[in-house]
Design a protein around this motif. Structure first.
Motif, PDB file in Angstrom:
ATOM      1  N   SER A   1       5.991   1.488  -6.202  1.00 19.36           N
ATOM      2  CA  SER A   1       6.710   0.236  -5.841  1.00 19.36           C
ATOM      3  C   SER A   1       6.746   0.146  -4.293  1.00 19.36           C
ATOM      4  CB  SER A   1       8.256   0.283  -6.568  1.00 19.36           C
ATOM      5  OG  SER A   1       8.103   0.444  -7.911  1.00 19.36           O
ATOM      6  N   ARG A   2       7.228   1.257  -3.635  1.00 15.84           N
ATOM      7  CA  ARG A   2       7.621   1.383  -2.282  1.00 15.84           C
ATOM      8  C   ARG A   2       6.018   1.060  -1.641  1.00 15.84           C
ATOM      9  NH1 ARG A   2      11.388  -0.221   0.135  1.00 15.84           N
ATOM     10  NH2 ARG A   2      12.868   0.930  -1.258  1.00 15.84           N
ATOM     11  N   LEU A   3       5.178   1.962  -2.210  1.00 13.90           N
ATOM     12  CA  LEU A   3       3.816   1.801  -1.127  1.00 13.90           C
ATOM     13  C   LEU A   3       3.452   0.491  -1.411  1.00 13.90           C
ATOM     14  CD1 LEU A   3       1.476   3.182   0.263  1.00 13.90           C
ATOM     15  CD2 LEU A   3       0.709   3.920  -1.839  1.00 13.90           C
ATOM     16  N   PHE A   4       3.373  -0.324  -2.515  1.00 12.95           N
ATOM     17  CA  PHE A   4       2.938  -1.549  -2.762  1.00 12.95           C
ATOM     18  C   PHE A   4       3.479  -2.502  -1.860  1.00 12.95           C
ATOM     19  CE2 PHE A   4       3.334  -5.766  -4.919  1.00 12.95           C
ATOM     20  CZ  PHE A   4       2.107  -6.044  -5.043  1.00 12.95           C
ATOM     21  N   TYR A   5       4.882  -2.554  -1.927  1.00 13.18           N
ATOM     22  CA  TYR A   5       5.695  -3.457  -1.151  1.00 13.18           C
ATOM     23  C   TYR A   5       5.278  -3.445   0.212  1.00 13.18           C
ATOM     24  CZ  TYR A   5       9.366  -6.713  -0.339  1.00 13.18           C
ATOM     25  OH  TYR A   5      10.270  -7.847   0.060  1.00 13.18           O
ATOM     26  N   ASP A   6       5.474  -2.003   0.744  1.00 12.19           N
ATOM     27  CA  ASP A   6       5.232  -1.704   2.160  1.00 12.19           C
ATOM     28  C   ASP A   6       3.853  -2.355   2.668  1.00 12.19           C
ATOM     29  OD1 ASP A   6       7.698  -0.890   2.481  1.00 12.19           O
ATOM     30  OD2 ASP A   6       7.218   1.431   2.634  1.00 12.19           O
ATOM     31  N   SER A   7       2.935  -2.043   1.741  1.00 12.53           N
ATOM     32  CA  SER A   7       1.481  -2.672   2.094  1.00 12.53           C
ATOM     33  C   SER A   7       1.321  -3.946   2.164  1.00 12.53           C
ATOM     34  CB  SER A   7       0.602  -1.855   1.229  1.00 12.53           C
ATOM     35  OG  SER A   7       0.647  -0.645   1.047  1.00 12.53           O
ATOM     36  N   LEU A   8       2.105  -4.705   1.272  1.00  8.27           N
ATOM     37  CA  LEU A   8       2.060  -6.161   0.997  1.00  8.27           C
ATOM     38  C   LEU A   8       2.673  -6.769   2.247  1.00  8.27           C
ATOM     39  CD1 LEU A   8       1.236  -8.587  -0.753  1.00  8.27           C
ATOM     40  CD2 LEU A   8       3.742  -8.157  -1.873  1.00  8.27           C
ATOM     41  N   LEU A   9       4.137  -6.309   2.758  1.00  5.08           N
ATOM     42  CA  LEU A   9       4.675  -6.691   4.036  1.00  5.08           C
ATOM     43  C   LEU A   9       3.891  -6.452   5.265  1.00  5.08           C
ATOM     44  CD1 LEU A   9       8.239  -5.730   3.401  1.00  5.08           C
ATOM     45  CD2 LEU A   9       7.280  -7.738   3.004  1.00  5.08           C
ATOM     46  N   HIS A  10       2.888  -5.373   5.382  1.00  6.04           N
ATOM     47  CA  HIS A  10       2.313  -5.181   6.542  1.00  6.04           C
ATOM     48  C   HIS A  10       0.899  -5.600   6.631  1.00  6.04           C
ATOM     49  CE1 HIS A  10       5.668  -2.241   7.025  1.00  6.04           C
ATOM     50  NE2 HIS A  10       5.359  -2.599   8.212  1.00  6.04           N
ATOM     51  N   GLY A  11       0.471  -6.210   5.554  1.00  6.34           N
ATOM     52  CA  GLY A  11      -0.834  -6.824   5.561  1.00  6.34           C
ATOM     53  C   GLY A  11      -1.838  -6.052   5.124  1.00  6.34           C
ATOM     54  N   ASP A  12      -1.589  -4.766   4.573  1.00  6.80           N
ATOM     55  CA  ASP A  12      -2.515  -3.888   4.030  1.00  6.80           C
ATOM     56  C   ASP A  12      -3.306  -4.186   2.807  1.00  6.80           C
ATOM     57  OD1 ASP A  12      -4.319  -1.551   3.488  1.00  6.80           O
ATOM     58  OD2 ASP A  12      -2.461  -0.119   3.530  1.00  6.80           O
ATOM     59  N   LYS A  13      -4.380  -5.197   2.766  1.00  6.63           N
ATOM     60  CA  LYS A  13      -4.939  -5.759   1.554  1.00  6.63           C
ATOM     61  C   LYS A  13      -5.914  -4.650   0.736  1.00  6.63           C
ATOM     62  CE  LYS A  13      -5.185 -10.440   3.761  1.00  6.63           C
ATOM     63  NZ  LYS A  13      -6.053 -11.540   3.958  1.00  6.63           N
ATOM     64  N   GLU A  14      -6.028  -3.710   1.593  1.00  9.75           N
ATOM     65  CA  GLU A  14      -6.934  -2.610   0.712  1.00  9.75           C
ATOM     66  C   GLU A  14      -5.948  -1.937  -0.192  1.00  9.75           C
ATOM     67  OE1 GLU A  14     -10.143   1.047   1.585  1.00  9.75           O
ATOM     68  OE2 GLU A  14      -9.110  -0.224   3.340  1.00  9.75           O
ATOM     69  N   THR A  15      -4.961  -1.469   0.285  1.00  6.81           N
ATOM     70  CA  THR A  15      -4.054  -0.680  -0.554  1.00  6.81           C
ATOM     71  C   THR A  15      -3.404  -1.618  -1.356  1.00  6.81           C
ATOM     72  OG1 THR A  15      -3.388   0.803   1.486  1.00  6.81           O
ATOM     73  CG2 THR A  15      -1.966   0.757  -0.494  1.00  6.81           C
ATOM     74  N   VAL A  16      -3.191  -2.672  -1.412  1.00  4.02           N
ATOM     75  CA  VAL A  16      -2.539  -3.491  -2.227  1.00  4.02           C
ATOM     76  C   VAL A  16      -3.588  -4.000  -3.339  1.00  4.02           C
ATOM     77  CG1 VAL A  16      -1.818  -6.314  -2.818  1.00  4.02           C
ATOM     78  CG2 VAL A  16      -1.013  -4.787  -0.586  1.00  4.02           C
ATOM     79  N   THR A  17      -4.737  -4.137  -3.017  1.00  5.95           N
ATOM     80  CA  THR A  17      -5.806  -4.319  -4.111  1.00  5.95           C
ATOM     81  C   THR A  17      -6.001  -2.974  -4.782  1.00  5.95           C
ATOM     82  OG1 THR A  17      -7.118  -5.751  -2.698  1.00  5.95           O
ATOM     83  CG2 THR A  17      -8.301  -4.824  -4.066  1.00  5.95           C
ATOM     84  N   ASP A  18      -5.858  -1.826  -4.164  1.00  4.92           N
ATOM     85  CA  ASP A  18      -6.172  -0.605  -4.952  1.00  4.92           C
ATOM     86  C   ASP A  18      -5.150  -0.185  -6.034  1.00  4.92           C
ATOM     87  OD1 ASP A  18      -8.650   0.170  -3.519  1.00  4.92           O
ATOM     88  OD2 ASP A  18      -7.525   1.282  -2.091  1.00  4.92           O
ATOM     89  N   ILE A  19      -3.904  -0.550  -5.484  1.00 12.34           N
ATOM     90  CA  ILE A  19      -2.794  -0.136  -6.337  1.00 12.34           C
ATOM     91  C   ILE A  19      -2.717  -1.341  -7.620  1.00 12.34           C
ATOM     92  CG2 ILE A  19      -0.298  -0.216  -6.448  1.00 12.34           C
ATOM     93  CD1 ILE A  19      -0.004   0.817  -3.755  1.00 12.34           C
ATOM     94  N   TYR A  20      -3.122  -2.437  -7.172  1.00  9.34           N
ATOM     95  CA  TYR A  20      -3.223  -3.552  -8.428  1.00  9.34           C
ATOM     96  C   TYR A  20      -4.211  -3.115  -9.477  1.00  9.34           C
ATOM     97  CZ  TYR A  20      -0.853  -7.868  -6.973  1.00  9.34           C
ATOM     98  OH  TYR A  20      -0.036  -8.909  -6.520  1.00  9.34           O
ATOM     99  N   ARG A  21      -5.439  -2.631  -8.971  1.00  7.08           N
ATOM    100  CA  ARG A  21      -6.496  -2.338  -9.814  1.00  7.08           C
ATOM    101  C   ARG A  21      -6.007  -1.000 -10.504  1.00  7.08           C
ATOM    102  NH1 ARG A  21     -10.259  -0.887  -6.184  1.00  7.08           N
ATOM    103  NH2 ARG A  21      -9.649   1.301  -6.246  1.00  7.08           N
ATOM    104  N   ASP A  22      -5.275  -0.011  -9.888  1.00  7.48           N
ATOM    105  CA  ASP A  22      -5.239   1.387 -10.454  1.00  7.48           C
ATOM    106  C   ASP A  22      -4.213   1.646 -11.316  1.00  7.48           C
ATOM    107  OD1 ASP A  22      -7.709   2.306  -9.416  1.00  7.48           O
ATOM    108  OD2 ASP A  22      -6.680   2.897  -7.496  1.00  7.48           O
ATOM    109  N   VAL A  23      -2.983   0.663 -10.877  1.00  8.55           N
ATOM    110  CA  VAL A  23      -1.703   1.025 -11.386  1.00  8.55           C
ATOM    111  C   VAL A  23      -0.997  -0.458 -12.028  1.00  8.55           C
ATOM    112  CG1 VAL A  23       0.593   2.099 -11.045  1.00  8.55           C
ATOM    113  CG2 VAL A  23      -1.352   2.937 -10.037  1.00  8.55           C
ATOM    114  N   ILE A  24      -0.922  -1.443 -11.236  1.00  7.49           N
ATOM    115  CA  ILE A  24      -0.041  -2.458 -11.698  1.00  7.49           C
ATOM    116  C   ILE A  24      -0.630  -3.426 -12.698  1.00  7.49           C
ATOM    117  CG2 ILE A  24       1.112  -4.578 -10.766  1.00  7.49           C
ATOM    118  CD1 ILE A  24       1.424  -3.133  -8.057  1.00  7.49           C
ATOM    119  N   LEU A  25      -1.907  -3.929 -12.546  1.00  6.70           N
ATOM    120  CA  LEU A  25      -2.427  -4.533 -13.609  1.00  6.70           C
ATOM    121  C   LEU A  25      -2.732  -3.940 -15.002  1.00  6.70           C
ATOM    122  CD1 LEU A  25      -4.913  -6.933 -11.239  1.00  6.70           C
ATOM    123  CD2 LEU A  25      -2.593  -7.409 -12.183  1.00  6.70           C
TER     124      LEU A  25
END
Length: 306
Positions: free
Chosen positions: A219-243
């Motif tokens: 949760s923390r890594l995803f939200y921090d990445s989202l707020l800081h525009g780290d699209k690569e990490t957001v995409t990875d977490i979507y693929r591996d965990v959230i979705l």
């Protein structure tokens, strides 16, 4: 917004209602659940709400859960309760919340009836004005607010926040444009990480995270990445965990709650994969699927705690 009525932002913690073998509230497990959320940096605790099976707990259990929340938080973070159901019950719960010294409450929708827009305004108004605590409006199911309805509600000083659990983005744009920063905006969609990128541009600065009960570092890594525009990490977490977790959640009605408890059991927290009817526990095949995703969450992403 009145500076004396700040509402929590960031990742909002929603503990479950753990039950033991006798289907009684497991007080020690709840204490550990809340302590775990706080130790992992969640900014607030919402006790006795949807994840806490508000619909299924008794009045005595509700009061006990508030007491445990106080004991576990030790005033480190704000405590909010869930209040709702019929109007008299909602007001009684609001008054109990004030007596217990919490910071505010989330006004859940009334059940079994669908009111008019004005009826919804009256319901929320009566509950909000029954105490001096902060009130957060919850738009969900049978309570859909128009901008006119919300403009009426923001004349009440106690109404300080709005949580959306519907996902109608056109409506959300209308509401946020009509009211602006008079309210604190929160994303309350099931598995809110899925939709949070759409909510942030509208001014939604907080969201309820179901997965924070068992993988808060995600949760923390995803939200921090989202707020800081780290699209690569957001995409990875979507693929591996959230979705993948979201796909499991959609397999059965009620998994929005049951899957949290299953995840907590998988990571070793003292919460059993049990829920009260009409909800049902997570099925064995789905449990194994969730376990595989959680393994990825720990193997691939470093554990980061606050």
């Amino acid at each position: 917004m009145d500076s004396e009525r700040n509402v929590p932002t960031g990742i909002l913690g929603f503990p479950v209602a753990p039950f033991n073998e006798k289907d009684e509230l497991d007080e020690q497990a709840l204490y550990k659940n809340i302590s775990f959320l706080i130790s992992n940096g969640l900014e607030s605790i919402f006790i006795g709400c949807g994840a806490g099976e508000f619909h299924a707990i008794s009045e005595d259990e509700y009061e006990t859960m508030i007491d445990i929340a106080h004991e576990a938080t030790q005033s480190q973070v704000p405590i909010y309760t869930g209040v709702g159901g019929n109007i008299r019950t909602a007001v009684r719960q609001a008054e109990l919340s004030e007596k217990k010294g919490v910071d505010g409450y989330l006004i859940l929708p009334p059940y079994l009836v669908e009111g008019t827009h004005q009826g919804n305004v009256e319901y929320i108004s009566q509950v909000a004005q029954s105490t001096q605590l902060n009130s957060i409006v919850y738009q969900r199911n049978n309570v859909l607010l128009t901008k006119e309805s919300l403009q009426q509600l923001v004349t009440i000083p106690q109404v300080v926040g709005f949580k959306d659990g519907v996902g109608d983005m056109e409506r959300n744009i209308q509401l946020t444009q009509a009211v602006g920063d008079r309210l604190q905006w929160m994303n309350g969609m099931p598995m809110a990480e899925v939709t949070m990128p759409a909510y942030i541009p509208l001014g939604f600065e907080g969201y309820s995270s179901a997965i924070s009960n068992y993988i808060p570092h995600i949760s923390r890594l995803f939200y921090d990445s989202l707020l800081h525009g780290d699209k690569e990490t957001v995409t990875d977490i979507y693929r591996d965990v959230i979705l993948p977790i979201n796909d499991i959640r959609k397999q059965r009605p009620g998994y929005a709650v049951a899957l949290i408890k299953a995840g907590m059991e998988i990571v070793g927290l003292p919460v059993r994969n049990t829920v009260r009817p009409p909800l049902t526990p997570v099925e064995s095949s789905h449990y194994k699927e969730l376990e595989a995703v959680i393994n990825v969450a720990f193997d691939k992403y470093s554990l980061q705690t606050k």
